[in-house]
Design a protein around this motif. Structure first.
Motif, short mmCIF file in Angstrom:
data_model
loop_
_atom_site.label_atom_id
_atom_site.label_comp_id
_atom_site.label_asym_id
_atom_site.label_seq_id
_atom_site.Cartn_x
_atom_site.Cartn_y
_atom_site.Cartn_z
N ASP A 122 -45.17 -75.48 -58.57
CA ASP A 122 -44.56 -74.09 -58.73
C ASP A 122 -45.72 -73.18 -58.51
O ASP A 122 -45.14 -72.15 -57.88
CB ASP A 122 -44.20 -74.13 -60.03
N LEU A 163 -33.42 -66.53 -49.27
CA LEU A 163 -33.85 -67.25 -50.35
C LEU A 163 -34.46 -66.70 -51.43
O LEU A 163 -35.36 -65.92 -51.30
CB LEU A 163 -34.89 -68.41 -49.64
N THR A 164 -34.13 -67.22 -52.66
CA THR A 164 -34.97 -66.65 -53.77
C THR A 164 -35.97 -67.48 -54.24
O THR A 164 -35.99 -68.72 -53.87
CB THR A 164 -33.73 -66.49 -54.90
N GLU A 179 -37.20 -81.02 -54.84
CA GLU A 179 -36.49 -82.15 -54.24
C GLU A 179 -37.21 -82.64 -53.06
O GLU A 179 -36.85 -84.04 -52.81
CB GLU A 179 -34.94 -81.45 -53.74
N ASP A 227 -36.37 -69.06 -57.19
CA ASP A 227 -35.89 -70.22 -57.87
C ASP A 227 -35.12 -71.30 -56.88
O ASP A 227 -35.57 -72.56 -57.16
CB ASP A 227 -34.86 -69.78 -58.81
N ASP A 228 -34.47 -70.87 -55.84
CA ASP A 228 -34.10 -71.73 -54.84
C ASP A 228 -35.35 -72.43 -54.11
O ASP A 228 -35.20 -73.54 -53.89
CB ASP A 228 -33.11 -71.06 -53.86
N ALA A 229 -36.38 -71.61 -53.77
CA ALA A 229 -37.66 -72.39 -53.22
C ALA A 229 -38.09 -73.37 -54.27
O ALA A 229 -38.44 -74.49 -53.39
CB ALA A 229 -38.63 -71.12 -52.76
N ARG A 267 -38.86 -78.38 -44.98
CA ARG A 267 -38.19 -78.15 -43.65
C ARG A 267 -38.95 -78.14 -42.44
O ARG A 267 -40.17 -78.45 -42.63
CB ARG A 267 -37.50 -76.71 -43.91
N ARG A 284 -36.78 -75.14 -56.36
CA ARG A 284 -35.69 -76.12 -56.69
C ARG A 284 -36.04 -77.18 -55.41
O ARG A 284 -35.86 -78.32 -55.19
CB ARG A 284 -34.19 -75.72 -56.59
N LEU A 285 -35.78 -76.53 -54.17
CA LEU A 285 -36.09 -77.20 -52.83
C LEU A 285 -37.04 -77.99 -52.90
O LEU A 285 -37.17 -78.95 -52.25
CB LEU A 285 -35.72 -76.40 -51.72
N MET A 300 -41.14 -77.02 -48.71
CA MET A 300 -39.44 -77.24 -48.79
C MET A 300 -38.93 -78.37 -48.56
O MET A 300 -37.90 -78.87 -48.48
CB MET A 300 -38.84 -76.00 -48.95
N VAL A 354 -36.48 -64.42 -47.06
CA VAL A 354 -36.77 -64.54 -48.62
C VAL A 354 -36.23 -63.22 -49.18
O VAL A 354 -36.33 -62.13 -48.66
CB VAL A 354 -38.11 -64.67 -49.03
#
Length: 240
Positions: A125, A18-19, A29, A21-23, A207, A25-26, A205, A215
């Motif tokens: 963020d 996981l990058t 959401e 940016d993905d973290a 989860r 974004r999740l 995130m 990561v």
């Protein structure tokens, strides 16, 4: 067939790295505060449209219809029925600036709601970035500690061989044991910090806290090119 099935199961069990940016974004959401802040911002936008609509002309249509069947009533008392249709338009001529003030107030409320949304977004963020950095740092430290433990273990084996051959290396062996125990404790501490950061990042995130997570550290930014020529003189130097 069997090795292929095992490879597929292994790929499904180990999630993709996981990058950052993905973290982020999740986390956007799955976060519960951002939708509420976005709803307040949209509601403030609706208030602006309502305040602007108050300055427009209001048009209304109303009417009624009265039906009297022939022969059912005395024509001297009533007629055969009547219908009415009325169109009205209202436009304020003077409001003392109240409607303009309402529009300004709604715009200020919208700006405040937008600012609150941005604050909630940036706070999220920062929190995700901090947990991500802690996970990367603790993982790198634990890996470095294990590499040092492996080298110390090999060195300790060499010292034990030298001691068995009659060389006086007892003090070095004792120092190595102390250093080895210290590095093992540091590695355990790094693993604990990495597990804590992984749990908090999974929660952010959306989860399960115990879900596996791998990561990828962000790339190191390229160094700025060196400036050619001498550095600019300060104002004091130029004046002198």
């Amino acid at each position: 067939m069997m090795p292929l099935l095992c490879a597929l199961l292994l790929a499904a069990a180990s999630p993709a790295p996981l990058t950052l940016d993905d973290a982020i974004r999740l986390a956007h959401e799955a976060n519960a505060k951002l939708p509420q802040a976005a709803l307040e911002r949209d509601s403030a936008e609706e208030k602006i449209r309502e305040a602007r609509a108050e300055r427009w002309m209001k048009v209304a249509i109303d009417g009624d219809f009265l039906y009297a069947p022939p022969g059912g009533y005395d024509p001297v008392v009533t007629n055969a029925g009547e219908a009415r249709l009325q169109l009205t338009a209202k436009q304020p001529l003077l409001d003392g600036g109240a409607r303009r003030a309402a529009i300004s107030k709604a715009g200020a409320d919208r700006d405040a709601a937008t600012a609150r949304y941005r604050v909630a977004e940036k706070d999220l963020d920062v929190e995700v970035t901090s947990r991500f950095a802690e996970l990367v740092e603790a993982g790198d430290e634990a890996e470095a500690r294990r590499g040092g433990i492996e080298r110390l273990s090999r060195y300790r084996t060499t010292l034990e061989s030298r001691k068995a051959s009659g060389q006086g290396v007892a003090a070095d062996l004792l120092k190595t044991d102390v250093r080895l125990a210290s590095d093992e404790a540091d590695a355990i501490d790094a693993d604990a910090r990495a597990e804590e950061a992984r749990t908090e990042l999974n929660v952010l995130m959306g989860r399960a806290p115990e879900a596996p997570l791998t990561v990828v550290a962000p790339p190191i930014p390229a160094a700025a090119p060196a400036a050619s020529g001498p550095p600019p003189a300060s104002p004091e130097v130029r004046e002198a």
